[in-house]
Design an enzyme around this catalytic site. Structure first.
Site, PDB file in Angstrom:
ATOM      1  N   LYS A 137       4.709-112.639  69.491  1.00 31.00           N
ATOM      2  CA  LYS A 137       3.773-113.490  68.099  1.00 31.00           C
ATOM      3  C   LYS A 137       2.232-113.512  69.052  1.00 31.00           C
ATOM      4  CE  LYS A 137       6.742-111.397  64.315  1.00 31.00           C
ATOM      5  NZ  LYS A 137       6.690-111.373  62.875  1.00 31.00           N
ATOM      6  N   LYS A 178      11.197-103.405  70.033  1.00 32.34           N
ATOM      7  CA  LYS A 178      11.793-102.999  69.641  1.00 32.34           C
ATOM      8  C   LYS A 178      11.313-102.834  68.554  1.00 32.34           C
ATOM      9  CE  LYS A 178      11.305-107.147  66.041  1.00 32.34           C
ATOM     10  NZ  LYS A 178      11.793-107.797  65.014  1.00 32.34           N
ATOM     11  N   LYS A 188       8.146-103.852  61.537  1.00 31.12           N
ATOM     12  CA  LYS A 188       7.665-103.501  60.216  1.00 31.12           C
ATOM     13  C   LYS A 188       5.405-103.385  61.522  1.00 31.12           C
ATOM     14  CE  LYS A 188       9.665-106.137  56.886  1.00 31.12           C
ATOM     15  NZ  LYS A 188      10.293-107.176  58.447  1.00 31.12           N
TER      16      LYS A 188
HETATM   17  P1  ATP Z   1       7.327-107.767  61.714  1.00 35.07           P
HETATM   18  O1  ATP Z   1       7.458-106.915  62.398  1.00 35.07           O
HETATM   19  O2  ATP Z   1       6.765-108.708  60.523  1.00 35.07           O
HETATM   20  O3  ATP Z   1       8.179-109.546  62.976  1.00 35.07           O
HETATM   21  P2  ATP Z   1      10.007-106.911  61.392  1.00 35.07           P
HETATM   22  O4  ATP Z   1      10.118-105.650  61.833  1.00 35.07           O
HETATM   23  O5  ATP Z   1      10.692-107.636  62.975  1.00 35.07           O
HETATM   24  O6  ATP Z   1       8.904-107.797  61.142  1.00 35.07           O
HETATM   25  P3  ATP Z   1      12.169-108.688  59.920  1.00 35.07           P
HETATM   26  O7  ATP Z   1      11.992-109.324  57.977  1.00 35.07           O
HETATM   27  O8  ATP Z   1      11.161-109.999  60.843  1.00 35.07           O
HETATM   28  O9  ATP Z   1      11.319-107.561  60.375  1.00 35.07           O
HETATM   29  O10 ATP Z   1      13.569-109.094  60.011  1.00 35.07           O
HETATM   30  C1  ATP Z   1      14.256-108.839  58.775  1.00 35.07           C
HETATM   31  C2  ATP Z   1      15.867-108.178  59.524  1.00 35.07           C
HETATM   32  O11 ATP Z   1      15.856-106.460  60.786  1.00 35.07           O
HETATM   33  C3  ATP Z   1      16.179-109.222  60.441  1.00 35.07           C
HETATM   34  O12 ATP Z   1      17.460-109.227  60.266  1.00 35.07           O
HETATM   35  C4  ATP Z   1      16.363-108.583  62.217  1.00 35.07           C
HETATM   36  O13 ATP Z   1      16.932-108.661  62.942  1.00 35.07           O
HETATM   37  C5  ATP Z   1      16.234-107.009  61.819  1.00 35.07           C
HETATM   38  N1  ATP Z   1      15.970-106.124  62.548  1.00 35.07           N
HETATM   39  C6  ATP Z   1      14.066-105.723  62.704  1.00 35.07           C
HETATM   40  N2  ATP Z   1      14.045-105.381  63.609  1.00 35.07           N
HETATM   41  C7  ATP Z   1      15.347-104.854  63.926  1.00 35.07           C
HETATM   42  C8  ATP Z   1      15.287-103.640  64.908  1.00 35.07           C
HETATM   43  N3  ATP Z   1      14.200-102.807  65.335  1.00 35.07           N
HETATM   44  N4  ATP Z   1      16.455-103.099  64.699  1.00 35.07           N
HETATM   45  C9  ATP Z   1      16.954-103.745  64.756  1.00 35.07           C
HETATM   46  N5  ATP Z   1      17.218-104.929  63.639  1.00 35.07           N
HETATM   47  C10 ATP Z   1      15.947-104.794  63.235  1.00 35.07           C
END
Ligand code: ATP
Ligand code: LTN
Length: 342
Positions: free
Chosen positions: A125, A207, A210
């Site tokens: 980040k 990965k 969002k």
């Molecule tokens: P950001 O992009 O804002 O960092 P994010 O999409 O990574 O957000 P989080 O809100 O940080 O999502 O994570 C919520 C949950 O979803 C966590 O348990 C995280 O481990 C899971 N998660 C996030 N991205 C993935 C992915 N690509 N595959 C599987 N699990 C995921």
């Protein structure tokens, strides 16, 4: 039975405690759903579950106030639509429960600079938001540890990407217990066998996230069937043509096999056998159709919940009050041990 009585009953039963949270940092992706929310859903009957929207974590990245408010409310409604039952579990918004920030400050003082510097999420980040490497982004894991440790949590359902933060949470808890005697329960990460790391459809070595703005990289839970079909058809795959999972390789086809298997509740091998001799084109359509079918009922329920803000407010207010009650006793214990005058 009255809702509050039902929640209380669940919490008095001698079940293991589950805590997890998700940031309202944008629209929920298929990665969030398969990596985390699906497990939350399945754990509701077996465990005492506590779920939160980690909105305090979200402001480590600058948010537009209008969008932030909208994303938070929509995510609350979407999680209800995914099956999270606010009468059976605690389901609240993190910033409504002040014990989280208070314990986070305390835990900051028991977390080392070196430990936080090693977090890969911080490194990623910091690169991505190079003009805003704030102190909150750095100490993000201490707030996450506070979320978890306030509730004597046994299990934390998360995707693979949160494994490092979970190890740090355990280290912080162990360090505190080592100094002051048994205070915190040591939590364990619960990472699903398939779906734990859904990759971007455009860049299978990153990965699905969002906050990724690359077009067609993410499938969102509220995407239309047409959009989902288009995204899967455009998904990057290698030049090979067999539907075979390649161990230790970050290929697009591995990602699609993983998604299909998780959505359909099949093993990777079962999926390989089902598509033996078939081409990538056929497989991509099958993956898209399976995802569309899973999301259809969720999307319909979301529309009902989001059109009733009074109900949403009642549920997140009720959740926050109950969460404050439970977490206050842990915070009091911690402050007493440290030597604060109470
Ligand atoms: P950001 O992009 O804002 O960092 P994010 O999409 O990574 O957000 P989080 O809100 O940080 O999502 O994570 C919520 C949950 O979803 C966590 O348990 C995280 O481990 C899971 N998660 C996030 N991205 C993935 C992915 N690509 N595959 C599987 N699990 C995921
Ligand atoms: N950091 C997590 C979100 C989160 C969380 C938590 C997950 C905040 N607090 C407590 C589990 C338990 C993430 O997924 N990025």
């Amino acid at each position: 039975m009255e809702n509050s009585q039902e929640t209380e009953k669940n919490f008095k039963e001698n079940k293991k405690i589950v805590f997890s949270a998700i940031q309202p940092s944008g629209a929920m992706t298929l990665g969030n759903y398969l990596g985390a929310i699906k497990s939350w859903n399945q754990m509701q009957d077996k465990y005492r579950c506590i779920f939160a929207l980690a909105d305090l974590h979200t402001i480590t990245v600058r948010q537009n106030p209008e969008n932030f408010r909208k994303n938070t409310l929509e995510l609350y409604a979407l999680l209800l639509a995914c099956g999270i039952d606010p009468d059976k579990n605690l389901f609240f918004i993190q910033s409504h429960v002040h014990t989280h920030t208070e314990l986070a400050w305390i835990l900051d003082c028991y977390t080392q600079f070196g430990e936080l510097s090693r977090m890969t999420q911080f490194k990623d980040k910091s690169k991505k938001y190079a003009d805003n490497i704030n102190a909150g982004l750095f100490s993000y894991p201490a707030l996450m540890a506070a979320d978890i440790l306030l509730y004597n949590t046994d299990l934390v359902p998360v995707g693979e990407d949160q494994k490092q933060h979970m190890e740090l949470t355990r280290n912080i808890a162990q360090r505190f217990n080592g100094i002051y005697g048994d205070t915190f329960t040591l939590p364990e990460a619960f990472i699903p066998k398939t779906g734990a790391k859904v990759m971007s459809l455009q860049n299978p070595s990153a990965k699905m996230s969002k906050s990724d703005t690359t077009p067609n990289s993410c499938v969102l839970l509220m995407d239309s069937p047409d959009a989902i079909m288009k995204k899967f058809k455009k998904a990057v795959t290698d030049s090979d043509s067999q539907i075979k999972f390649k161990q230790n390789e970050k290929t697009g086809i591995n990602n699609l096999i993983n998604i299909y298997s998780t959505v359909c509740g099949k093993s990777l091998e079962e999926t390989e056998n089902e598509f033996d001799g078939k081409g990538y084109g056929t497989f991509k359509i099958a993956v898209a159709e399976a995802v569309i079918g899973t999301l259809r009922p969720i999307q319909a329920k979301f529309k009902e919940y989001i059109s009733d803000p009074g109900y949403l407010q009642e549920k997140y207010t009720q959740g926050a009050l109950a969460a404050l009650d439970i977490s206050s006793s842990t915070l009091k214990k911690v402050k007493e041990k440290i030597g604060f005058i109470l």
